[in-house]
Write an enzyme that holds these catalytic residues in place. Structure first.
Site, PDB file in Angstrom:
ATOM      1  N   ARG A 102      82.135  -7.457  16.421  1.00 12.66           N
ATOM      2  CA  ARG A 102      83.455  -7.075  15.929  1.00 12.66           C
ATOM      3  C   ARG A 102      84.507  -7.411  16.978  1.00 12.66           C
ATOM      4  O   ARG A 102      84.428  -6.955  18.116  1.00 12.66           O
ATOM      5  CB  ARG A 102      83.474  -5.579  15.611  1.00 12.66           C
ATOM      6  CG  ARG A 102      84.726  -5.120  14.886  1.00 12.66           C
ATOM      7  CD  ARG A 102      84.563  -3.711  14.356  1.00 12.66           C
ATOM      8  NE  ARG A 102      84.290  -2.742  15.407  1.00 12.66           N
ATOM      9  CZ  ARG A 102      84.122  -1.449  15.202  1.00 12.66           C
ATOM     10  NH1 ARG A 102      84.155  -0.982  13.977  1.00 12.66           N
ATOM     11  NH2 ARG A 102      83.897  -0.632  16.211  1.00 12.66           N
ATOM     12  N   THR A 106      91.142  -7.437  16.391  1.00 17.98           N
ATOM     13  CA  THR A 106      91.370  -7.457  14.944  1.00 17.98           C
ATOM     14  C   THR A 106      90.368  -6.607  14.168  1.00 17.98           C
ATOM     15  O   THR A 106      90.596  -6.293  12.998  1.00 17.98           O
ATOM     16  CB  THR A 106      91.267  -8.895  14.418  1.00 17.98           C
ATOM     17  OG1 THR A 106      89.919  -9.365  14.578  1.00 17.98           O
ATOM     18  CG2 THR A 106      92.208  -9.818  15.186  1.00 17.98           C
ATOM     19  N   ASP A 198      78.764   4.648  20.147  1.00 21.32           N
ATOM     20  CA  ASP A 198      78.341   3.281  19.847  1.00 21.32           C
ATOM     21  C   ASP A 198      76.814   3.245  19.786  1.00 21.32           C
ATOM     22  O   ASP A 198      76.142   3.429  20.799  1.00 21.32           O
ATOM     23  CB  ASP A 198      78.853   2.321  20.921  1.00 21.32           C
ATOM     24  CG  ASP A 198      78.574   0.871  20.582  1.00 21.32           C
ATOM     25  OD1 ASP A 198      77.377   0.490  20.524  1.00 21.32           O
ATOM     26  OD2 ASP A 198      79.533   0.108  20.383  1.00 21.32           O
ATOM     27  N   ASP A 201      75.027   0.690  22.173  1.00 21.99           N
ATOM     28  CA  ASP A 201      75.048   1.095  23.576  1.00 21.99           C
ATOM     29  C   ASP A 201      74.080   2.244  23.833  1.00 21.99           C
ATOM     30  O   ASP A 201      73.393   2.280  24.862  1.00 21.99           O
ATOM     31  CB  ASP A 201      76.466   1.510  23.989  1.00 21.99           C
ATOM     32  CG  ASP A 201      77.379   0.315  24.180  1.00 21.99           C
ATOM     33  OD1 ASP A 201      76.870  -0.798  24.409  1.00 21.99           O
ATOM     34  OD2 ASP A 201      78.610   0.496  24.097  1.00 21.99           O
TER      35      ASP A 201
END
Length: 207
Positions: A102, A106, A198, A201
């Site tokens: 990602r 944006t 996340d 992660d």
């Protein structure tokens, strides 16, 4: 269509994953365990057909899997932990990989890898990604699968946001979503709230 797996074991394991104190090893193990439980629900409608088998006592017809063969496709990198776990249930399934990240500015998905089974069009596809946040990556991955000929696709996620679900329902109304929970919303950085951080992660200890 969205299926939320509300089984107590699923909800308990998800709660432990949410806890900031949960370390990498336990988080990764829980992600795998949750994936197995989600797959149990996602594969509830697999076709069965009778097959003549012999037990130690007699011969009889017993239900065996039939119909389309299966494919597990991981959205890299976090989806790997899910496909790795689910192959314990369906070891004959072929495994594919779609690499997306990602864009931090944006939030749009950017593709960098796409390797699918050659006969993907002949298989029921279970697409895995722990987090359905903005929905951009999952929608793009589903589009790749459809371009490759896949016609029967389910999206399996541990956690989803309403915004991501809306994107999949808009772009791919034929794709069922199977999740452990649907959270409140996305924050300004595109993270699911309350969420679990996340997933990549926390699975791989990279942050």
């Amino acid at each position: 269509m969205v299926t939320v797996v509300s089984h107590p074991l699923v909800q308990h394991k998800l709660s432990v994953m949410r806890d900031v104190r949960t370390g990498v090893k336990e988080f990764r193990e829980l992600a795998g365990e949750l994936s197995l439980l989600l797959a149990y629900e996602a594969m509830r409608d697999l076709e069965l057909a009778p097959e003549r088998l012999s037990t130690p006592l007699t011969s009889a017809d017993f239900p065996m899997l039939s119909g389309k063969k299966l494919a597990l496709v991981a959205i890299l990198r976090a989806g790997l932990v899910m496909t790795d776990a689910i192959t314990q249930l369906v070891p004959a399934a072929k495994v594919g990989h779609i690499g997306l990240y990602r864009d931090p500015e944006t939030l749009a998905p950017v593709a960098y890898y796409n390797k699918l089974p050659a006969d993907i069009a002949e298989r029921r596809v279970f697409l895995t990604d722990p987090m359905l946040a903005t929905g951009g990556s999952a929608s793009a991955a589903i589009a790749f699968l459809k371009e490759a000929g896949a016609t029967t696709i389910k999206l399996m996620c541990i956690l989803a946001a309403p915004e991501g679900i809306a994107v999949i329902e808009r772009d791919h109304p034929d794709v069922e979503i199977v999740v452990a929970a649907v959270d409140s919303h996305l924050n300004d950085h595109g993270y699911i709230v309350p969420g679990l951080g996340d997933a990549g992660d926390r699975i791989y200890g990279t942050k």
